[in-house]
Design a protein around this motif. Sequence first.
Motif, PDB file in Angstrom:
ATOM      1  N   UNK A 191      37.426 -41.789-104.006  1.00  0.00           N
ATOM      2  CA  UNK A 191      38.327 -41.202-103.009  1.00  0.00           C
ATOM      3  C   UNK A 191      39.721 -40.943-103.587  1.00  0.00           C
ATOM      4  N   UNK A 192      39.781 -40.486-104.821  1.00  0.00           N
ATOM      5  CA  UNK A 192      41.037 -40.153-105.457  1.00  0.00           C
ATOM      6  C   UNK A 192      41.807 -41.337-106.020  1.00  0.00           C
ATOM      7  N   UNK A 193      41.232 -42.535-105.920  1.00  0.00           N
ATOM      8  CA  UNK A 193      41.888 -43.747-106.407  1.00  0.00           C
ATOM      9  C   UNK A 193      41.018 -44.375-107.480  1.00  0.00           C
ATOM     10  N   UNK A 194      41.665 -44.844-108.548  1.00  0.00           N
ATOM     11  CA  UNK A 194      40.901 -45.484-109.625  1.00  0.00           C
ATOM     12  C   UNK A 194      40.695 -46.949-109.292  1.00  0.00           C
ATOM     13  N   UNK A 195      39.624 -47.233-108.602  1.00  0.00           N
ATOM     14  CA  UNK A 195      39.244 -48.613-108.317  1.00  0.00           C
ATOM     15  C   UNK A 195      37.753 -48.648-108.067  1.00  0.00           C
ATOM     16  N   UNK A 196      37.218 -49.842-108.142  1.00  0.00           N
ATOM     17  CA  UNK A 196      35.793 -50.015-107.904  1.00  0.00           C
ATOM     18  C   UNK A 196      35.471 -49.798-106.431  1.00  0.00           C
ATOM     19  N   UNK A 197      34.237 -49.491-106.122  1.00  0.00           N
ATOM     20  CA  UNK A 197      33.848 -49.477-104.710  1.00  0.00           C
ATOM     21  C   UNK A 197      34.038 -50.877-104.125  1.00  0.00           C
ATOM     22  N   UNK A 198      34.285 -50.967-102.836  1.00  0.00           N
ATOM     23  CA  UNK A 198      34.485 -52.269-102.190  1.00  0.00           C
ATOM     24  C   UNK A 198      33.210 -53.109-102.282  1.00  0.00           C
ATOM     25  N   UNK A 199      33.390 -54.395-102.519  1.00  0.00           N
ATOM     26  CA  UNK A 199      32.256 -55.320-102.560  1.00  0.00           C
ATOM     27  C   UNK A 199      31.640 -55.467-101.175  1.00  0.00           C
ATOM     28  N   UNK A 200      32.484 -55.566-100.141  1.00  0.00           N
ATOM     29  CA  UNK A 200      32.011 -55.724 -98.759  1.00  0.00           C
ATOM     30  C   UNK A 200      32.248 -54.445 -97.973  1.00  0.00           C
ATOM     31  N   UNK A 258      39.160 -54.390-111.696  1.00  0.00           N
ATOM     32  CA  UNK A 258      38.668 -55.533-110.929  1.00  0.00           C
ATOM     33  C   UNK A 258      37.760 -55.067-109.805  1.00  0.00           C
ATOM     34  N   UNK A 259      37.028 -55.989-109.197  1.00  0.00           N
ATOM     35  CA  UNK A 259      36.339 -55.627-107.954  1.00  0.00           C
ATOM     36  C   UNK A 259      37.380 -55.277-106.899  1.00  0.00           C
ATOM     37  N   UNK A 260      36.988 -54.552-105.868  1.00  0.00           N
ATOM     38  CA  UNK A 260      37.881 -54.216-104.762  1.00  0.00           C
ATOM     39  C   UNK A 260      37.497 -55.109-103.597  1.00  0.00           C
ATOM     40  N   UNK A 261      38.286 -56.198-103.401  1.00  0.00           N
ATOM     41  CA  UNK A 261      37.938 -57.177-102.382  1.00  0.00           C
ATOM     42  C   UNK A 261      39.143 -58.028-102.013  1.00  0.00           C
ATOM     43  N   UNK A 262      39.050 -58.686-100.875  1.00  0.00           N
ATOM     44  CA  UNK A 262      40.072 -59.597-100.381  1.00  0.00           C
ATOM     45  C   UNK A 262      39.415 -60.943-100.136  1.00  0.00           C
ATOM     46  N   UNK A 263      40.003 -61.991-100.716  1.00  0.00           N
ATOM     47  CA  UNK A 263      39.508 -63.356-100.536  1.00  0.00           C
ATOM     48  C   UNK A 263      40.513 -64.136 -99.710  1.00  0.00           C
ATOM     49  N   UNK A 264      40.089 -64.654 -98.552  1.00  0.00           N
ATOM     50  CA  UNK A 264      40.961 -65.483 -97.738  1.00  0.00           C
ATOM     51  C   UNK A 264      40.784 -66.935 -98.173  1.00  0.00           C
ATOM     52  N   UNK A 265      41.892 -67.628 -98.351  1.00  0.00           N
ATOM     53  CA  UNK A 265      41.895 -69.006 -98.831  1.00  0.00           C
ATOM     54  C   UNK A 265      41.294 -69.920 -97.763  1.00  0.00           C
ATOM     55  N   UNK A 266      40.316 -70.769 -98.150  1.00  0.00           N
ATOM     56  CA  UNK A 266      39.748 -71.702 -97.169  1.00  0.00           C
ATOM     57  C   UNK A 266      40.845 -72.595 -96.598  1.00  0.00           C
ATOM     58  N   UNK A 267      40.805 -72.809 -95.303  1.00  0.00           N
ATOM     59  CA  UNK A 267      41.796 -73.649 -94.647  1.00  0.00           C
ATOM     60  C   UNK A 267      43.056 -72.917 -94.236  1.00  0.00           C
TER      61      UNK A 267
END
Length: 135
Positions: free
Chosen positions: A13-22, A121-130
Amino acid sequence: MPQRPARDGLPVDGVRRAPATMPRGFYAVDPDPTGTPFVPSQDQDSFIPAYPGGPSMDNEGIEMVSGGPRNTLLLHPEDMPDLSWLSTGEVNCCGAPGDMGPNRGCRCGAPIGTEMSECYTPYELHLVPGAVAER
């Protein structure tokens, strides 16, 4: 945990990044370590980064892998548009590599997650447990 999409280096989509993992609207619990701190890889001869093409570090010839929290909530980065960027100074040419600790925060400024959105890198967001709770 879905398999991370293969990365061919071409723009999405015009951006140099990986497809989203989720896909948008879904989440998974990632059992693997994510983000900081980074620790020496136990097998330096057959090093495999924490994520293929993702956050790993070379510390003066010592291959480092993620030793961060396990069981982070893995989301599509665009599913959390109200998160603020924290000033970790880690935005590179195409996005955030996610290798300097949490880089996304809630409105009050509390760090709650790490976005990975750099071209290698993968294209993703990780929320910190807790740091987050279900409503």
